[in-house]
Design a protein around this motif. Sequence first.
Motif, PDB file in Angstrom:
ATOM      1  N   THR A  65       5.886  41.074  68.269  1.00 12.83           N
ATOM      2  CA  THR A  65       7.295  40.867  68.603  1.00 12.83           C
ATOM      3  C   THR A  65       7.566  41.411  70.007  1.00 12.83           C
ATOM      4  OG1 THR A  65       8.101  43.006  67.799  1.00 12.83           O
ATOM      5  CG2 THR A  65       7.838  41.236  66.169  1.00 12.83           C
ATOM      6  N   THR A  66       8.765  41.187  70.498  1.00 11.65           N
ATOM      7  CA  THR A  66       9.123  41.701  71.827  1.00 11.65           C
ATOM      8  C   THR A  66       9.534  43.172  71.783  1.00 11.65           C
ATOM      9  OG1 THR A  66      11.397  40.915  71.516  1.00 11.65           O
ATOM     10  CG2 THR A  66       9.853  39.431  72.627  1.00 11.65           C
ATOM     11  N   THR A  67       9.616  43.741  70.580  1.00 13.09           N
ATOM     12  CA  THR A  67       9.971  45.154  70.447  1.00 13.09           C
ATOM     13  C   THR A  67       8.825  46.032  70.938  1.00 13.09           C
ATOM     14  OG1 THR A  67      11.330  44.652  68.516  1.00 13.09           O
ATOM     15  CG2 THR A  67      10.682  46.945  68.827  1.00 13.09           C
ATOM     16  N   LYS A  68       9.146  47.051  71.737  1.00 13.80           N
ATOM     17  CA  LYS A  68       8.134  47.973  72.237  1.00 13.80           C
ATOM     18  C   LYS A  68       7.413  48.651  71.077  1.00 13.80           C
ATOM     19  CE  LYS A  68       7.722  52.324  74.810  1.00 13.80           C
ATOM     20  NZ  LYS A  68       7.294  53.132  73.648  1.00 13.80           N
ATOM     21  N   ASN A  69       6.082  48.724  71.176  1.00 14.25           N
ATOM     22  CA  ASN A  69       5.310  49.470  70.185  1.00 14.25           C
ATOM     23  C   ASN A  69       5.744  50.932  70.175  1.00 14.25           C
ATOM     24  OD1 ASN A  69       3.748  47.285  69.434  1.00 14.25           O
ATOM     25  ND2 ASN A  69       2.043  47.795  70.782  1.00 14.25           N
ATOM     26  N   ARG A  70       5.773  51.524  68.990  1.00 11.80           N
ATOM     27  CA  ARG A  70       6.103  52.941  68.890  1.00 11.80           C
ATOM     28  C   ARG A  70       4.859  53.819  68.786  1.00 11.80           C
ATOM     29  NH1 ARG A  70      11.389  54.158  68.622  1.00 11.80           N
ATOM     30  NH2 ARG A  70      11.134  56.150  67.517  1.00 11.80           N
ATOM     31  N   ASP A 139       6.056  57.499  69.250  1.00 10.59           N
ATOM     32  CA  ASP A 139       7.500  57.696  69.427  1.00 10.59           C
ATOM     33  C   ASP A 139       8.112  58.147  68.109  1.00 10.59           C
ATOM     34  OD1 ASP A 139       7.101  56.697  71.964  1.00 10.59           O
ATOM     35  OD2 ASP A 139       8.016  54.739  71.560  1.00 10.59           O
ATOM     36  N   CYS A 140       9.036  59.078  68.174  1.00 12.84           N
ATOM     37  CA  CYS A 140       9.658  59.547  66.940  1.00 12.84           C
ATOM     38  C   CYS A 140      11.056  60.083  67.222  1.00 12.84           C
ATOM     39  CB  CYS A 140       8.799  60.612  66.262  1.00 12.84           C
ATOM     40  SG  CYS A 140       8.666  62.166  67.174  1.00 12.84           S
ATOM     41  N   VAL A 141      11.809  60.296  66.165  1.00 12.78           N
ATOM     42  CA  VAL A 141      13.156  60.847  66.261  1.00 12.78           C
ATOM     43  C   VAL A 141      13.117  62.366  66.261  1.00 12.78           C
ATOM     44  CG1 VAL A 141      15.404  60.994  65.099  1.00 12.78           C
ATOM     45  CG2 VAL A 141      14.175  58.809  65.188  1.00 12.78           C
ATOM     46  N   ASP A 142      12.229  62.953  65.453  1.00 17.18           N
ATOM     47  CA  ASP A 142      12.218  64.397  65.233  1.00 17.18           C
ATOM     48  C   ASP A 142      10.792  64.933  65.341  1.00 17.18           C
ATOM     49  OD1 ASP A 142      12.442  67.008  64.375  1.00 17.18           O
ATOM     50  OD2 ASP A 142      13.665  66.548  62.619  1.00 17.18           O
ATOM     51  N   ASP A 163      11.666  70.579  70.660  1.00 17.50           N
ATOM     52  CA  ASP A 163      12.573  69.521  70.239  1.00 17.50           C
ATOM     53  C   ASP A 163      12.163  68.163  70.802  1.00 17.50           C
ATOM     54  OD1 ASP A 163      14.107  71.297  68.820  1.00 17.50           O
ATOM     55  OD2 ASP A 163      15.616  71.541  70.396  1.00 17.50           O
ATOM     56  N   ASP A 164      11.355  68.179  71.883  1.00 16.08           N
ATOM     57  CA  ASP A 164      11.006  66.932  72.562  1.00 16.08           C
ATOM     58  C   ASP A 164       9.616  66.419  72.249  1.00 16.08           C
ATOM     59  OD1 ASP A 164      13.461  66.615  73.948  1.00 16.08           O
ATOM     60  OD2 ASP A 164      12.820  68.128  75.400  1.00 16.08           O
ATOM     61  N   GLN A 165       8.709  67.291  71.834  1.00 18.07           N
ATOM     62  CA  GLN A 165       7.364  66.812  71.551  1.00 18.07           C
ATOM     63  C   GLN A 165       6.616  67.764  70.634  1.00 18.07           C
ATOM     64  OE1 GLN A 165       5.007  66.420  75.092  1.00 18.07           O
ATOM     65  NE2 GLN A 165       4.891  68.605  75.477  1.00 18.07           N
ATOM     66  N   ALA A 166       5.611  67.200  69.967  1.00 21.84           N
ATOM     67  CA  ALA A 166       4.654  67.976  69.184  1.00 21.84           C
ATOM     68  C   ALA A 166       3.265  67.483  69.557  1.00 21.84           C
ATOM     69  CB  ALA A 166       4.901  67.801  67.687  1.00 21.84           C
ATOM     70  N   LEU A 178      -3.081  64.092  69.892  1.00 15.81           N
ATOM     71  CA  LEU A 178      -2.124  63.303  69.124  1.00 15.81           C
ATOM     72  C   LEU A 178      -0.750  63.871  69.445  1.00 15.81           C
ATOM     73  CD1 LEU A 178      -1.318  61.226  66.945  1.00 15.81           C
ATOM     74  CD2 LEU A 178      -1.809  62.981  65.223  1.00 15.81           C
ATOM     75  N   GLU A 179       0.110  63.045  70.060  1.00 17.74           N
ATOM     76  CA  GLU A 179       1.384  63.530  70.579  1.00 17.74           C
ATOM     77  C   GLU A 179       2.540  62.751  69.962  1.00 17.74           C
ATOM     78  OE1 GLU A 179      -0.516  64.705  74.937  1.00 17.74           O
ATOM     79  OE2 GLU A 179       1.089  63.226  74.834  1.00 17.74           O
ATOM     80  N   PHE A 180       3.546  63.479  69.537  1.00 15.04           N
ATOM     81  CA  PHE A 180       4.769  62.885  69.008  1.00 15.04           C
ATOM     82  C   PHE A 180       5.892  63.182  69.994  1.00 15.04           C
ATOM     83  CE2 PHE A 180       1.970  63.683  65.470  1.00 15.04           C
ATOM     84  CZ  PHE A 180       2.064  62.512  64.736  1.00 15.04           C
ATOM     85  N   LEU A 181       6.459  62.126  70.579  1.00 21.47           N
ATOM     86  CA  LEU A 181       7.468  62.274  71.612  1.00 21.47           C
ATOM     87  C   LEU A 181       8.824  61.813  71.100  1.00 21.47           C
ATOM     88  CD1 LEU A 181       5.633  60.966  74.816  1.00 21.47           C
ATOM     89  CD2 LEU A 181       5.699  63.288  73.872  1.00 21.47           C
ATOM     90  N   ARG A 182       9.837  62.636  71.325  1.00 27.27           N
ATOM     91  CA  ARG A 182      11.195  62.247  70.941  1.00 27.27           C
ATOM     92  C   ARG A 182      11.638  61.087  71.811  1.00 27.27           C
ATOM     93  NH1 ARG A 182      16.498  63.875  72.159  1.00 27.27           N
ATOM     94  NH2 ARG A 182      15.754  65.451  73.632  1.00 27.27           N
ATOM     95  N   THR A 183      12.038  59.999  71.159  1.00 28.41           N
ATOM     96  CA  THR A 183      12.339  58.750  71.843  1.00 28.41           C
ATOM     97  C   THR A 183      13.596  58.141  71.247  1.00 28.41           C
ATOM     98  OG1 THR A 183       9.955  58.397  72.086  1.00 28.41           O
ATOM     99  CG2 THR A 183      11.372  56.509  72.514  1.00 28.41           C
ATOM    100  N   PRO A 184      14.494  57.616  72.073  1.00 25.68           N
ATOM    101  CA  PRO A 184      15.702  56.993  71.526  1.00 25.68           C
ATOM    102  C   PRO A 184      15.360  55.823  70.598  1.00 25.68           C
ATOM    103  CG  PRO A 184      15.904  57.309  73.904  1.00 25.68           C
ATOM    104  CD  PRO A 184      14.479  57.601  73.547  1.00 25.68           C
TER     105      PRO A 184
END
Length: 246
Positions: A65-70, A139-142, A163-166, A178-184
């Motif tokens: 799809t045209t949605t950005k991969n998370r 990409d993640c919310v939390d 609050d912004d990354q793990a 392995l990085e989890f980034l807070r993303t809108p």
Amino acid sequence: MSLRPVLVNMKALDDSAVGHFWAEALGWRVAGEEPGATAVQPLGFDWLDPVTVCVDVIAVPEPRTTTKNRVHLDLATTSTAHQAELVARLRALGATPVQVGQGDVPWTVLSDPEGNEFCVLEPREVYRDTGPIAAVVVDCVDPRAMARFWDEAVDWTLHEVTDDQAVLRSAKGIGPYLEFLRTPGVKTVPDRVHLDLVPAPGDDKAAEVARLRALGATDLDLGQGDVPWTCLTDPEGHEFCVLARS
């Protein structure tokens, strides 16, 4: 009891073309080609005792799809000259520059031949010993919630939580992060890229799946039928699979 990330699983209409792109991009080899599946691995990779992750490209009938991969890959470089050379080489292989709202940044955002985004990073000391893949980025919310789940889910070491990354990495201190980034935004479509996990030697797959469910993972039915792996989602809905060792 523990699980180890072993594969970055990518979906593609043409698994062979995308697999060969990533083999060239990473300087790895196509380790196996079956109808609908192309495996890309560094020389000497042992998926039953992984100290890094490899790439498996799996054919699917649905286009991206045209949605950005998370979930995406960040590639490491060792100098500004190396970064420029790698970007030029990847573009010659079929990569395309892409805008995902990154603005003026020192890294370059590209997409592979089927539109999966990835980044070629400027040289960073923290990634100097990772190999070609600096990080698998989600990409993640939390990020704090993701850290709580994934720190318990896998046997990698948790290096940073804000609050912004793990950030996690193999306890052996090698291979990618392995990085989890807070993303809108929130996840709205199935991930085109996901992680596959494998139990450590002597650990029971069914017991590991039960442990993940107790941590907050949810069963996922993709129409996979009777297969030797188990499909789950993490607390924010990112798909992942637990593989059988045999």
